[in-house]
Design a protein around this motif. Structure first.
Motif, PDB file in Angstrom:
ATOM      1  N   UNK A   1      54.213  24.174 -25.144  1.00 32.32           N
ATOM      2  CA  UNK A   1      52.964  24.885 -25.405  1.00 32.32           C
ATOM      3  C   UNK A   1      53.234  26.387 -25.405  1.00 32.32           C
ATOM      4  N   UNK A   2      52.897  27.018 -26.506  1.00 35.17           N
ATOM      5  CA  UNK A   2      53.170  28.449 -26.686  1.00 35.17           C
ATOM      6  C   UNK A   2      52.488  29.317 -25.622  1.00 35.17           C
ATOM      7  N   UNK A   3      51.358  28.852 -25.098  1.00 34.73           N
ATOM      8  CA  UNK A   3      50.628  29.646 -24.099  1.00 34.73           C
ATOM      9  C   UNK A   3      51.445  29.862 -22.828  1.00 34.73           C
ATOM     10  N   UNK A   4      52.320  28.912 -22.535  1.00 37.27           N
ATOM     11  CA  UNK A   4      53.042  28.945 -21.266  1.00 37.27           C
ATOM     12  C   UNK A   4      54.530  29.257 -21.421  1.00 37.27           C
ATOM     13  N   UNK A   5      55.015  29.221 -22.661  1.00 36.93           N
ATOM     14  CA  UNK A   5      56.428  29.521 -22.907  1.00 36.93           C
ATOM     15  C   UNK A   5      56.548  30.100 -24.318  1.00 36.93           C
ATOM     16  N   UNK A   6      56.766  31.407 -24.398  1.00 33.17           N
ATOM     17  CA  UNK A   6      56.753  32.083 -25.702  1.00 33.17           C
ATOM     18  C   UNK A   6      57.860  31.578 -26.623  1.00 33.17           C
ATOM     19  N   UNK A   7      59.067  31.477 -26.076  1.00 31.54           N
ATOM     20  CA  UNK A   7      60.188  30.981 -26.869  1.00 31.54           C
ATOM     21  C   UNK A   7      60.359  29.494 -26.590  1.00 31.54           C
ATOM     22  N   UNK A   8      60.278  28.690 -27.633  1.00 31.27           N
ATOM     23  CA  UNK A   8      60.308  27.242 -27.442  1.00 31.27           C
ATOM     24  C   UNK A   8      61.646  26.770 -26.894  1.00 31.27           C
ATOM     25  N   UNK A   9      61.555  26.014 -25.808  1.00 29.54           N
ATOM     26  CA  UNK A   9      62.732  25.394 -25.216  1.00 29.54           C
ATOM     27  C   UNK A   9      62.507  23.890 -25.128  1.00 29.54           C
ATOM     28  N   UNK A  10      63.548  23.196 -24.769  1.00 34.11           N
ATOM     29  CA  UNK A  10      63.486  21.742 -24.680  1.00 34.11           C
ATOM     30  C   UNK A  10      62.483  21.296 -23.612  1.00 34.11           C
ATOM     31  N   UNK A  11      61.684  20.278 -23.939  1.00 30.45           N
ATOM     32  CA  UNK A  11      60.752  19.677 -22.983  1.00 30.45           C
ATOM     33  C   UNK A  11      61.036  18.181 -22.933  1.00 30.45           C
ATOM     34  N   UNK A  12      61.167  17.644 -21.733  1.00 25.98           N
ATOM     35  CA  UNK A  12      61.414  16.207 -21.584  1.00 25.98           C
ATOM     36  C   UNK A  12      60.428  15.616 -20.586  1.00 25.98           C
ATOM     37  N   UNK A  13      60.324  14.297 -20.600  1.00 26.37           N
ATOM     38  CA  UNK A  13      59.556  13.596 -19.582  1.00 26.37           C
ATOM     39  C   UNK A  13      58.119  13.303 -19.964  1.00 26.37           C
ATOM     40  N   UNK A  14      57.442  12.662 -19.036  1.00 24.34           N
ATOM     41  CA  UNK A  14      56.044  12.285 -19.235  1.00 24.34           C
ATOM     42  C   UNK A  14      55.337  12.269 -17.886  1.00 24.34           C
ATOM     43  N   UNK A  15      54.012  12.293 -17.937  1.00 23.32           N
ATOM     44  CA  UNK A  15      53.212  12.338 -16.718  1.00 23.32           C
ATOM     45  C   UNK A  15      52.156  11.238 -16.773  1.00 23.32           C
ATOM     46  N   UNK A  16      51.937  10.579 -15.636  1.00 27.67           N
ATOM     47  CA  UNK A  16      50.906   9.545 -15.559  1.00 27.67           C
ATOM     48  C   UNK A  16      49.635  10.136 -14.954  1.00 27.67           C
ATOM     49  N   UNK A  17      48.525   9.956 -15.666  1.00 25.79           N
ATOM     50  CA  UNK A  17      47.239  10.505 -15.241  1.00 25.79           C
ATOM     51  C   UNK A  17      46.188   9.409 -15.177  1.00 25.79           C
ATOM     52  N   UNK A  18      45.248   9.590 -14.263  1.00 27.21           N
ATOM     53  CA  UNK A  18      44.040   8.760 -14.245  1.00 27.21           C
ATOM     54  C   UNK A  18      42.876   9.710 -14.473  1.00 27.21           C
ATOM     55  N   UNK A  19      42.148   9.497 -15.564  1.00 27.62           N
ATOM     56  CA  UNK A  19      41.085  10.427 -15.958  1.00 27.62           C
ATOM     57  C   UNK A  19      39.774   9.665 -16.110  1.00 27.62           C
ATOM     58  N   UNK A  20      38.715  10.206 -15.507  1.00 27.46           N
ATOM     59  CA  UNK A  20      37.391   9.592 -15.659  1.00 27.46           C
ATOM     60  C   UNK A  20      36.337  10.677 -15.853  1.00 27.46           C
ATOM     61  N   UNK A  21      35.614  10.583 -16.963  1.00 23.10           N
ATOM     62  CA  UNK A  21      34.485  11.481 -17.207  1.00 23.10           C
ATOM     63  C   UNK A  21      33.246  10.874 -16.566  1.00 23.10           C
ATOM     64  N   UNK A  22      32.476  11.704 -15.860  1.00 27.47           N
ATOM     65  CA  UNK A  22      31.306  11.186 -15.157  1.00 27.47           C
ATOM     66  C   UNK A  22      30.081  12.035 -15.460  1.00 27.47           C
ATOM     67  N   UNK A  23      28.919  11.402 -15.308  1.00 27.13           N
ATOM     68  CA  UNK A  23      27.647  12.105 -15.458  1.00 27.13           C
ATOM     69  C   UNK A  23      26.918  12.029 -14.124  1.00 27.13           C
ATOM     70  N   UNK A  24      26.622  13.184 -13.536  1.00 25.22           N
ATOM     71  CA  UNK A  24      26.018  13.204 -12.201  1.00 25.22           C
ATOM     72  C   UNK A  24      24.590  12.670 -12.200  1.00 25.22           C
ATOM     73  N   UNK A  25      23.950  12.610 -13.382  1.00 27.44           N
ATOM     74  CA  UNK A  25      22.561  12.135 -13.445  1.00 27.44           C
ATOM     75  C   UNK A  25      22.472  10.682 -13.908  1.00 27.44           C
ATOM     76  N   UNK A  26      23.616  10.006 -14.045  1.00 21.59           N
ATOM     77  CA  UNK A  26      23.611   8.620 -14.515  1.00 21.59           C
ATOM     78  C   UNK A  26      22.838   7.733 -13.545  1.00 21.59           C
TER      79      UNK A  26
END
Length: 213
Positions: A121-146
Motif C-alpha cells: 500500500x503506497x500510503x504506508x510504503x512509498x517505494x514498493x517492496x516485497x510483501x508476503x503472508x496473510x492475516x486471519x480476521x473475524x469481521x462483523x458489522x452491527x447495528x446498535x438499533x437492531x
C-alpha cells in the motif's frame, strides 16, 4: 422484456464493526534473526486501534478484538501490519502489508472469519517492496438499533438533545437510551440548618430508585 429485479437493503444499516485480528502467517522477516516483531493497526478513517507486538515471529497470534464506528457510507476498514520500531537505530516501524475491506460489502449481523492476503500500500510504503503472508480476521458489522421499534429508534435519536423534563430523562435512561448528564446549576432560598444561619448544601442524584455517586 424481462422483469427487472432491484436489490433493496434489508433492515437498518450498520453503525459499528467488530474486528478480531486473530493471527497472521508468513509475514516478511525484517530483522537480522529471520523474524519480525509484528503488530496490527485496525483503522476506519481517523479511528485507529493497535494490537500488541508479538516478538520474534513471522506467524504472530493476537486474538485481539476492537469495535469501530461506521460514520459514513462507503467506509473502508484497513488492517495494516508493521514490524515494531526497535528504538534509536530504526527510523520507525516498518510496513509488512495491509488489507482493505469495504464495509458496504458486509451483511449486518453476519460474522465472517477468513484469511486475507497482505498487499503493498503506497500510503504506508512509498517505494514498493516485497510483501508476503496473510492475516486471519473475524469481521462483523452491527447495528446498535437492531430489534428496536421505530418509536424507540426515534427516541434514541432525540437523546443527545437536552431534556428539561427530569421524569422524561429518567424514563429514557431506564430504557437504556444513552446516558444521563445532569448539570446542577444553582439553588436559592434553602433552609438554614446551621447555627450561623447558613447551610452546607450538597445534592444527591437518584435515578430509578438508585443513588448515583
Amino acid at each position: 422484456g424481462g422483469r427487472r429485479m432491484s436489490a433493496e437493503a434489508v433492515g437498518p444499516p450498520a453503525d459499528t464493526v467488530i474486528v478480531t485480528v486473530i493471527k497472521a502467517e508468513g509475514v516478511l522477516a525484517k530483522d537480522k534473526g529471520g523474524t519480525s516483531d509484528p503488530f496490527a493497526e485496525v483503522k476506519i478513517g481517523r479511528q485507529s486501534h493497535k494490537t500488541s507486538a508479538i516478538p520474534k515471529t513471522v506467524n504472530p497470534v493476537w486474538n485481539e478484538t476492537f469495535t469501530l464506528d461506521i460514520n459514513t457510507p462507503g467506509s473502508v476498514l484497513e488492517i495494516v501490519l508493521f514490524d515494531q520500531d526497535k528504538g534509536m537505530i530504526m527510523s520507525g516501524s516498518e510496513f509488512l502489508g495491509s488489507v482493505e475491506v469495504q464495509i458496504d460489502s458486509l451483511n449486518v449481523g453476519v460474522p465472517i472469519e477468513d484469511w486475507h492476503t497482505l498487499q503493498w500500500n503506497r500510503k504506508y510504503q512509498k517505494k514498493q517492496e516485497k510483501v508476503t503472508g496473510r492475516v486471519m480476521l473475524r469481521i462483523e458489522a452491527k447495528c446498535s438499533t437492531e430489534g428496536m421499534s421505530t418509536d424507540e429508534v426515534d427516541e434514541l435519536k432525540k437523546v443527545p438533545k437536552p431534556v428539561r423534563d427530569v421524569k422524561k430523562a429518567e424514563q429514557l435512561v431506564e430504557k437504556g437510551f444513552g446516558t444521563l448528564e445532569v448539570t446542577v446549576i444553582s439553588a436559592e432560598r434553602l433552609m438554614a440548618a446551621d447555627r450561623g444561619g447558613t447551610s452546607d448544601p450538597y445534592v444527591e442524584l437518584v435515578v430509578g430508585g438508585k443513588k448515583m455517586g
